[in-house]
Motif scaffolding. Sequence first.
Motif, short mmCIF file in Angstrom:
data_model
loop_
_atom_site.label_atom_id
_atom_site.label_comp_id
_atom_site.label_asym_id
_atom_site.label_seq_id
_atom_site.Cartn_x
_atom_site.Cartn_y
_atom_site.Cartn_z
N VAL A 28 2.63 7.98 -6.45
CA VAL A 28 2.28 8.61 -5.09
C VAL A 28 1.02 9.22 -5.18
O VAL A 28 0.16 9.19 -4.35
CB VAL A 28 3.46 9.58 -4.66
N ALA A 29 0.75 10.09 -6.34
CA ALA A 29 -0.71 10.66 -6.67
C ALA A 29 -1.56 9.46 -6.50
O ALA A 29 -2.57 9.68 -6.20
CB ALA A 29 -0.61 11.17 -7.92
N TRP A 30 -1.44 8.54 -7.13
CA TRP A 30 -2.45 7.48 -7.03
C TRP A 30 -2.85 6.90 -5.67
O TRP A 30 -4.02 6.82 -5.46
CB TRP A 30 -1.96 6.38 -8.13
N GLY A 31 -1.77 6.61 -4.84
CA GLY A 31 -2.02 6.47 -3.40
C GLY A 31 -2.70 7.30 -2.92
O GLY A 31 -3.69 7.01 -1.96
N THR A 32 -2.24 8.56 -3.11
CA THR A 32 -2.93 9.61 -2.17
C THR A 32 -4.42 9.71 -2.50
O THR A 32 -5.20 9.95 -1.67
CB THR A 32 -2.28 10.87 -2.51
N CYS A 33 -4.61 9.44 -3.84
CA CYS A 33 -6.13 9.76 -4.33
C CYS A 33 -6.99 8.68 -3.78
O CYS A 33 -8.16 8.85 -3.46
CB CYS A 33 -6.09 9.81 -5.76
N MET A 34 -6.36 7.26 -3.53
CA MET A 34 -6.94 5.98 -3.06
C MET A 34 -7.32 6.59 -1.55
O MET A 34 -8.49 6.26 -0.93
CB MET A 34 -6.09 5.03 -3.16
N PHE A 35 -6.46 6.93 -0.84
CA PHE A 35 -6.67 7.39 0.29
C PHE A 35 -7.74 8.29 0.63
O PHE A 35 -8.83 8.41 1.33
CB PHE A 35 -5.32 8.03 1.20
N LEU A 36 -7.92 9.40 -0.37
CA LEU A 36 -8.90 10.47 -0.36
C LEU A 36 -10.26 9.88 -0.53
O LEU A 36 -11.22 10.49 0.17
CB LEU A 36 -8.57 11.77 -1.19
N ILE A 37 -10.31 8.95 -1.50
CA ILE A 37 -11.51 8.33 -1.86
C ILE A 37 -12.23 7.66 -0.77
O ILE A 37 -13.26 7.89 -0.80
CB ILE A 37 -11.10 7.53 -3.10
N GLY A 38 -11.13 7.02 -0.06
CA GLY A 38 -11.93 6.51 1.15
C GLY A 38 -12.06 7.23 2.33
O GLY A 38 -13.00 7.18 3.09
N ALA A 39 -11.28 8.35 2.47
CA ALA A 39 -11.40 9.35 3.53
C ALA A 39 -12.88 10.26 3.33
O ALA A 39 -13.45 10.88 4.33
CB ALA A 39 -10.26 10.26 3.82
N PHE A 40 -13.11 10.62 2.09
CA PHE A 40 -14.08 11.18 1.64
C PHE A 40 -15.17 10.62 0.91
O PHE A 40 -15.41 10.52 -0.33
CB PHE A 40 -13.77 12.60 0.99
N PRO A 41 -16.33 9.97 1.67
CA PRO A 41 -17.12 8.98 1.15
C PRO A 41 -17.92 9.90 0.02
O PRO A 41 -18.27 11.10 -0.07
CB PRO A 41 -17.99 8.54 2.00
#
Length: 211
Positions: free
Chosen positions: A79-92
């Motif tokens: 879940v943490a990995w997926g959340t971080c993946m989303f944040l990486i994309g949301a915050f360039p």
Amino acid sequence: MKGLLVSGFAAIGTGSGAMLTLHAEAGLDPFHSVISEYAWASGGWLLPASLTLFALGSALIAEALRRSGVDRRVVWLLVAWGTCMFLIGAFPTDRPGVPLSLSGGIHRYAAFAAFLAMPLAGMLLVRARMRYAPAMKVLCGVALGALLMVVVPYVVRMFGIPLDNADIPAGLTQRVVVVSELAVLALIGFSLLAKGRSRQHSRAARSSVLA
């Protein structure tokens, strides 16, 4: 559970396709250019789209893991990995040469957290002797070794030593981390599928004996 896994694989596969398309269209040097820089290239919108799909795939596989009754720490790491993946994309990340901004900082530290979370999840499953454990152990070792190579240049720069990505294979080492971690995630999903098939075969065998 099979539906969750198939949907998770579909999300990861689509995300990988989007990432490969971005690489083909951007025209950057993958040996030296880190993946984050592709956000500013042609077709840059494919980067957050790809990362969001990776996040979705991870969430679906994490839910399948939760239902299978494995160590909850593994579930939360996915879940943490997926959340971080989303944040990486949301915050360039910031454009080259620009001082670190809030968005760039979130992007950087979310990436580090993600790169660390997946190998830890994999090693916990290796200790639990999950199916495909030997291959998972190798992939986790590769991911952690490549992560170290990714971190070293940042540490060097902290000491005031100028080091540009053009001087090192920064893009290559980062891609090794990403590919190996996606492979770990895929192996987790495949191991759950195999486990489900084994249970079905066992039930079928019991039914035939009883009949």
